[in-house]
Design a protein around this motif. Structure first.
Motif, PDB file in Angstrom:
ATOM      1  N   ARG A   1       0.680  -0.797   0.117  1.00  0.00           N
ATOM      2  CA  ARG A   1      -0.610  -0.329   0.016  1.00  0.00           C
ATOM      3  C   ARG A   1       1.126   1.429  -0.147  1.00  0.00           C
ATOM      4  O   ARG A   1       1.856   1.234   0.788  1.00  0.00           O
ATOM      5  CB  ARG A   1      -0.783   0.265   1.356  1.00  0.00           C
ATOM      6  N   GLU A   2      -0.043   2.260  -0.610  1.00  0.00           N
ATOM      7  CA  GLU A   2       1.385   3.414  -0.732  1.00  0.00           C
ATOM      8  C   GLU A   2       0.351   4.624   0.290  1.00  0.00           C
ATOM      9  O   GLU A   2      -0.613   4.974   0.569  1.00  0.00           O
ATOM     10  CB  GLU A   2       0.153   4.205  -2.259  1.00  0.00           C
ATOM     11  N   VAL A   3       1.752   4.815   1.194  1.00  0.00           N
ATOM     12  CA  VAL A   3       1.031   5.147   2.578  1.00  0.00           C
ATOM     13  C   VAL A   3       1.507   6.686   2.364  1.00  0.00           C
ATOM     14  O   VAL A   3       0.486   7.032   2.512  1.00  0.00           O
ATOM     15  CB  VAL A   3       2.297   4.690   3.970  1.00  0.00           C
ATOM     16  N   LYS A   4       2.396   7.096   1.619  1.00  0.00           N
ATOM     17  CA  LYS A   4       2.515   8.891   1.606  1.00  0.00           C
ATOM     18  C   LYS A   4       2.273   8.372  -0.432  1.00  0.00           C
ATOM     19  O   LYS A   4       3.654   7.174  -0.575  1.00  0.00           O
ATOM     20  CB  LYS A   4       3.283   9.226   2.020  1.00  0.00           C
ATOM     21  N   GLU A   5       3.117   9.562  -1.184  1.00  0.00           N
ATOM     22  CA  GLU A   5       3.384   9.735  -2.874  1.00  0.00           C
ATOM     23  C   GLU A   5       4.665   9.391  -2.719  1.00  0.00           C
ATOM     24  O   GLU A   5       5.602   9.506  -2.200  1.00  0.00           O
ATOM     25  CB  GLU A   5       3.406  11.162  -3.385  1.00  0.00           C
ATOM     26  N   GLY A   6       4.952   7.755  -3.298  1.00  0.00           N
ATOM     27  CA  GLY A   6       6.012   7.366  -3.493  1.00  0.00           C
ATOM     28  C   GLY A   6       6.507   5.939  -2.221  1.00  0.00           C
ATOM     29  O   GLY A   6       7.448   6.141  -2.578  1.00  0.00           O
ATOM     30  N   HIS A   7       6.026   6.244  -1.324  1.00  0.00           N
ATOM     31  CA  HIS A   7       6.414   5.809  -0.010  1.00  0.00           C
ATOM     32  C   HIS A   7       5.383   4.181  -0.121  1.00  0.00           C
ATOM     33  O   HIS A   7       4.171   4.033   0.358  1.00  0.00           O
ATOM     34  CB  HIS A   7       6.467   6.297   1.305  1.00  0.00           C
ATOM     35  N   TRP A   8       5.712   3.157  -0.211  1.00  0.00           N
ATOM     36  CA  TRP A   8       5.106   1.777  -0.169  1.00  0.00           C
ATOM     37  C   TRP A   8       5.200   1.529   0.727  1.00  0.00           C
ATOM     38  O   TRP A   8       7.188   0.921   1.191  1.00  0.00           O
ATOM     39  CB  TRP A   8       5.003   0.966  -2.014  1.00  0.00           C
ATOM     40  N   VAL A   9       4.652  -0.095   1.266  1.00  0.00           N
ATOM     41  CA  VAL A   9       4.724  -1.061   3.331  1.00  0.00           C
ATOM     42  C   VAL A   9       4.070  -1.987   2.758  1.00  0.00           C
ATOM     43  O   VAL A   9       2.771  -2.000   2.013  1.00  0.00           O
ATOM     44  CB  VAL A   9       4.524  -0.009   3.775  1.00  0.00           C
ATOM     45  N   LEU A  10       4.109  -2.895   3.284  1.00  0.00           N
ATOM     46  CA  LEU A  10       3.714  -4.223   2.774  1.00  0.00           C
ATOM     47  C   LEU A  10       3.223  -4.330   4.378  1.00  0.00           C
ATOM     48  O   LEU A  10       3.031  -4.695   5.309  1.00  0.00           O
ATOM     49  CB  LEU A  10       4.875  -5.534   2.858  1.00  0.00           C
ATOM     50  N   CYS A  11       2.236  -4.211   4.217  1.00  0.00           N
ATOM     51  CA  CYS A  11       1.193  -3.944   5.325  1.00  0.00           C
ATOM     52  C   CYS A  11      -0.696  -4.956   5.440  1.00  0.00           C
ATOM     53  O   CYS A  11      -1.084  -4.329   3.995  1.00  0.00           O
ATOM     54  CB  CYS A  11       0.960  -2.609   5.918  1.00  0.00           C
ATOM     55  N   THR A  12      -1.307  -4.492   6.667  1.00  0.00           N
ATOM     56  CA  THR A  12      -3.030  -4.810   6.608  1.00  0.00           C
ATOM     57  C   THR A  12      -3.496  -3.536   6.597  1.00  0.00           C
ATOM     58  O   THR A  12      -2.716  -2.670   6.854  1.00  0.00           O
ATOM     59  CB  THR A  12      -3.129  -5.490   7.519  1.00  0.00           C
ATOM     60  N   SER A  13      -4.393  -3.642   6.542  1.00  0.00           N
ATOM     61  CA  SER A  13      -5.306  -2.219   6.691  1.00  0.00           C
ATOM     62  C   SER A  13      -4.961  -1.353   7.800  1.00  0.00           C
ATOM     63  O   SER A  13      -5.135  -0.518   7.984  1.00  0.00           O
ATOM     64  CB  SER A  13      -6.950  -2.531   6.078  1.00  0.00           C
ATOM     65  N   LYS A  14      -5.255  -2.575   8.835  1.00  0.00           N
ATOM     66  CA  LYS A  14      -4.823  -1.962  10.257  1.00  0.00           C
ATOM     67  C   LYS A  14      -3.857  -1.303  10.514  1.00  0.00           C
ATOM     68  O   LYS A  14      -3.541   0.613  10.933  1.00  0.00           O
ATOM     69  CB  LYS A  14      -4.983  -2.787  10.959  1.00  0.00           C
ATOM     70  N   GLU A  15      -2.903  -2.127   9.678  1.00  0.00           N
ATOM     71  CA  GLU A  15      -0.653  -1.376   9.679  1.00  0.00           C
ATOM     72  C   GLU A  15      -1.092  -0.053   9.239  1.00  0.00           C
ATOM     73  O   GLU A  15      -0.481   1.355   9.386  1.00  0.00           O
ATOM     74  CB  GLU A  15      -0.473  -2.734   9.176  1.00  0.00           C
ATOM     75  N   PHE A  16      -1.531  -0.073   8.207  1.00  0.00           N
ATOM     76  CA  PHE A  16      -2.400   1.121   6.928  1.00  0.00           C
ATOM     77  C   PHE A  16      -2.309   2.509   8.210  1.00  0.00           C
ATOM     78  O   PHE A  16      -1.481   3.704   7.682  1.00  0.00           O
ATOM     79  CB  PHE A  16      -2.915   0.887   6.025  1.00  0.00           C
ATOM     80  N   GLU A  17      -3.672   1.990   9.020  1.00  0.00           N
ATOM     81  CA  GLU A  17      -3.658   3.447   9.221  1.00  0.00           C
ATOM     82  C   GLU A  17      -2.706   3.660  10.162  1.00  0.00           C
ATOM     83  O   GLU A  17      -2.184   5.283  10.185  1.00  0.00           O
ATOM     84  CB  GLU A  17      -5.432   2.922   9.923  1.00  0.00           C
ATOM     85  N   GLN A  18      -2.515   3.237  11.040  1.00  0.00           N
ATOM     86  CA  GLN A  18      -1.425   3.289  12.159  1.00  0.00           C
ATOM     87  C   GLN A  18       0.040   3.647  11.314  1.00  0.00           C
ATOM     88  O   GLN A  18       0.677   4.920  11.828  1.00  0.00           O
ATOM     89  CB  GLN A  18      -1.030   2.058  12.680  1.00  0.00           C
TER      90      GLN A  18
END
Length: 311
Positions: A287-304
């Motif tokens: 998921r793209e947490v910030k433009e150009g910054h991607w992380v492998l995560c769940t939806s809950k981790e994404f919000e955190q």
């Protein structure tokens, strides 16, 4: 202004069968792009699949699944002899061991000229010799070295020969597979600076594979972090250091020593425990947490992670 994608890796998988019912998932579904003229650093601990990724991209391994596109054309699958020759000319590799990758029975002249010979890039012996001498001088050696054999050189000099060989066919894209890990620290900086200078002059695009995050930060525009065959985080170099989000990335960064005895005495390394640090409620996706910054995560981790970002 949009950047030109030179390489596209799409859900790449590289699995190896180690027994009748045993499979090692060396690369397990990774996706990333590399843009023309940039250096993309690929980091992770030994055995995470980063070197296998490089070898799969350049067709040293046939991919188990997924696709790799170079300038929009698939790398894998059946290709004619001419297509393979053109592909091998445009994409080259610098190997980890600067001695094992050089034929000890060949002179430096013949080692560097091998690509010229295969691709008929030198029309006469004189032109061939002049091109090899030019390449040796480009990487900080001299034309007098051309008639020597690999065993007569230091590790750093051998790696320069390997770089000259890669440059001989005028490639667009170079995979540097841990090119400094076998060298002394003082020589590592020389080789990395050489790669940067060559990129500035000729516009080369690099995939730089290493486990030394501090060196990767120095040379890379963007960095991808791998863990056990998965890509867990991708961001611009400065952003990754400022905002490491995945627990494994934080663990890698915490292990980088600083030239400060007081800090080192009190430094506490972040230990990554996948059983403890990963959310098991759902399958993580990129998921793209910030433009150009991607992380492998769940939806809950994404919000955190979005809350954890530092501006």
């Amino acid at each position: 202004m949009s950047r030109e994608k030179l390489l596209e890796v799409q859900d790449l998988k590289q699995h190896f069968r180690t027994g009748k019912h045993s499979v090692v998932k060396a690369v397990d579904g990774i996706t990333f792009d590399i843009y023309k003229g940039e250096t993309f650093g690929l980091v992770g601990e030994s055995g995470c699949g980063k070197s296998t990724t490089g070898r799969s991209i350049i067709r040293l391994y046939n991919a188990t699944d997924g696709d790799v596109k170079f300038r929009g054309v698939s790398v894998h699958g059946k290709k004619s002899k001419d297509d393979l020759r053109i592909f091998n000319q445009k994409m080259q590799m610098i190997f980890q061991d600067p001695y094992a990758s050089l034929n000890p029975r060949m002179t430096v002249m013949d080692i560097v000229a091998e690509g010229l010979d295969i691709n008929n890039l030198a029309k006469t012996p004189k032109e061939r010799q002049a091109r090899v001498h030019e390449l040796l001088e480009t990487v900080g050696l001299s034309k007098e070295h051309a008639n020597r054999y690999p065993h007569e050189f230091s590790g750093g000099q051998r790696q320069r020969i390997g770089i000259a060989r890669a440059l001989a066919v005028d490639p667009e894209f170079i995979i540097a597979d841990e090119p400094i890990s076998a060298l002394d620290v003082s020589i590592q900086a020389q080789v990395v600076n050489l790669l940067k200078d060559l990129q500035d002059k000729h516009g080369y695009t690099y995939l730089f594979i290493a486990h030394d995050l501090s060196m990767v930060k120095y040379i890379s525009d963007r960095i991808g972090v791998m863990y056990f065959g998965k890509m867990v985080e991708i961001a611009e170099s400065d952003e990754l250091y400022k905002n490491p989000l995945h627990p494994y990335t934080k663990s890698l960064l915490s292990a980088i020593p600083l030239p400060d005895p007081d800090y080192e005495r009190t430094r506490r390394r972040v230990e990554y425990d996948p059983e403890r640090d990963n959310d098991k409620s759902e399958e993580p996706v990129f998921r793209e947490v910030k433009e150009g910054h991607w992380v492998l995560c769940t939806s809950k981790e994404f919000e955190q992670y979005k809350e954890d970002l530092v501006e």
